[in-house]
Design a protein around this motif. Structure first.
Motif, short mmCIF file in Angstrom:
data_model
loop_
_atom_site.label_atom_id
_atom_site.label_comp_id
_atom_site.label_asym_id
_atom_site.label_seq_id
_atom_site.Cartn_x
_atom_site.Cartn_y
_atom_site.Cartn_z
N THR A 1 -35.84 39.43 14.91
CA THR A 1 -34.65 38.71 15.35
C THR A 1 -34.62 37.35 14.67
N TYR A 2 -33.44 36.73 14.64
CA TYR A 2 -33.30 35.46 13.94
C TYR A 2 -32.24 34.60 14.62
N ARG A 3 -32.30 33.31 14.34
CA ARG A 3 -31.33 32.35 14.89
C ARG A 3 -31.18 31.17 13.94
N VAL A 4 -29.95 30.71 13.80
CA VAL A 4 -29.66 29.51 13.02
C VAL A 4 -28.88 28.56 13.92
N SER A 5 -29.34 27.34 14.04
CA SER A 5 -28.61 26.35 14.84
C SER A 5 -28.38 25.10 14.00
N GLY A 6 -27.34 24.38 14.33
CA GLY A 6 -27.01 23.20 13.55
C GLY A 6 -26.32 22.13 14.37
N VAL A 7 -26.42 20.91 13.88
CA VAL A 7 -25.78 19.75 14.51
C VAL A 7 -25.15 18.90 13.42
N PHE A 8 -23.92 18.44 13.68
CA PHE A 8 -23.25 17.50 12.79
C PHE A 8 -22.99 16.23 13.58
N LEU A 9 -23.55 15.11 13.13
CA LEU A 9 -23.39 13.84 13.82
C LEU A 9 -22.19 13.06 13.29
N LEU A 10 -21.36 12.59 14.18
CA LEU A 10 -20.26 11.73 13.82
C LEU A 10 -20.45 10.44 14.62
N GLU A 11 -21.34 9.60 14.14
CA GLU A 11 -21.76 8.42 14.91
C GLU A 11 -20.62 7.44 15.15
N GLU A 12 -19.64 7.43 14.25
CA GLU A 12 -18.51 6.51 14.43
C GLU A 12 -17.78 6.77 15.74
N LEU A 13 -17.78 8.02 16.17
CA LEU A 13 -17.11 8.38 17.43
C LEU A 13 -18.10 8.67 18.55
N GLY A 14 -19.39 8.54 18.26
CA GLY A 14 -20.40 8.85 19.26
C GLY A 14 -20.46 10.32 19.59
N ALA A 15 -20.13 11.18 18.60
CA ALA A 15 -20.01 12.61 18.86
C ALA A 15 -21.05 13.42 18.09
N ARG A 16 -21.44 14.54 18.69
CA ARG A 16 -22.33 15.52 18.05
C ARG A 16 -21.67 16.88 18.17
N PHE A 17 -21.39 17.50 17.03
CA PHE A 17 -20.88 18.87 17.02
C PHE A 17 -22.08 19.80 16.82
N LYS A 18 -22.19 20.81 17.65
CA LYS A 18 -23.37 21.66 17.59
C LYS A 18 -22.96 23.13 17.67
N GLY A 19 -23.84 24.00 17.18
CA GLY A 19 -23.57 25.42 17.25
C GLY A 19 -24.80 26.22 16.89
N SER A 20 -24.79 27.51 17.25
CA SER A 20 -25.88 28.39 16.88
C SER A 20 -25.38 29.82 16.82
N TRP A 21 -26.11 30.63 16.08
CA TRP A 21 -25.79 32.06 15.96
C TRP A 21 -27.09 32.82 15.77
N GLY A 22 -27.23 33.96 16.44
CA GLY A 22 -28.48 34.69 16.29
C GLY A 22 -28.48 36.02 17.01
#
Length: 194
Positions: free
Chosen positions: A25-46
């Motif tokens: 089995t496998y999983r990929v997760s990621g985060v994109f930081l947008l510090e100007e807005l104090g936001a973190r976009f996140k996701g995963s698939w597996g």
């Protein structure tokens, strides 16, 4: 990591089971930081794999014909810090596709496989920390389910789940927690009623 904004984490797991052999089995997760807005976009698939337990196979309620529970899932969402260290929230959408899901059959009082099932929904949380040692959290989860073969909802799985918690650190090593939770009634597959 890329540009101090994008963080990716791949994972690989190999399970060996004496009955069901080897499963990868496998999983990929990621985060994109947008510090100007104090936001973190996140996701995963597996993918996932769960062999039946010894109890599910061999107890008086067991079923030696059970197959492993396999799944594919993904989720994505955003975390937002409106006021740093004081007010934050998050929203996450999730989706799970199951093959041979292991579940309890109330008619036969034994475990069984559901050939195809899906669950999906979203979760949202809010956290408020008005002072350094005190925080209040609120969450709400909506979960839809479906047995693909029968077209019915999966039994014993609530649609709505709401909770509130308060955390107070009285002194360095002492913390007081208070939690309350409301969970929807669920239907039982024996009578197909609430």
């Amino acid at each position: 990591k890329f540009f101090d904004r994008i963080f990716l984490t791949p994972g690989l797991r190999i399970d060996y089971h004496p009955i069901f052999k080897t499963e990868i089995t496998y999983r990929v997760s990621g985060v994109f930081l947008l510090e100007e807005l104090g936001a973190r976009f996140k996701g995963s698939w597996g993918t996932g794999f769960k062999a039946p337990s010894l109890y599910q196979l061999y107890s008086i309620y067991g079923n030696e014909g059970l197959k492993p529970d396999k799944s594919m899932s993904y989720d994505f969402g955003i975390e937002e810090e409106f006021i740093p260290d004081i007010l934050s929230s998050s929203v996450t959408y999730f989706y799970n596709d199951f093959k041979d899901m292991i579940d309890w059959d109330s008619v036969t009082s034994r475990y069984k496989n559901i050939s195809r099932a899906r669950t999906w929904g979203y979760e949202t949380t809010f956290e408020f920390t008005p002072i350094e040692n005190f925080a209040v959290s609120v969450y709400y989860t909506y979960t839809a389910t479906k047995d693909i073969d029968s077209g019915k909802r999966l039994p014993r799985r609530p649609e709505n789940d709401i909770g509130v918690s308060a955390r107070w650190r009285i002194v360095k090593d002492v913390e007081l927690n208070l939690k309350t939770r409301y969970v929807d009634r669920t239907w039982n597959d024996t009578a197909n009623v609430q």
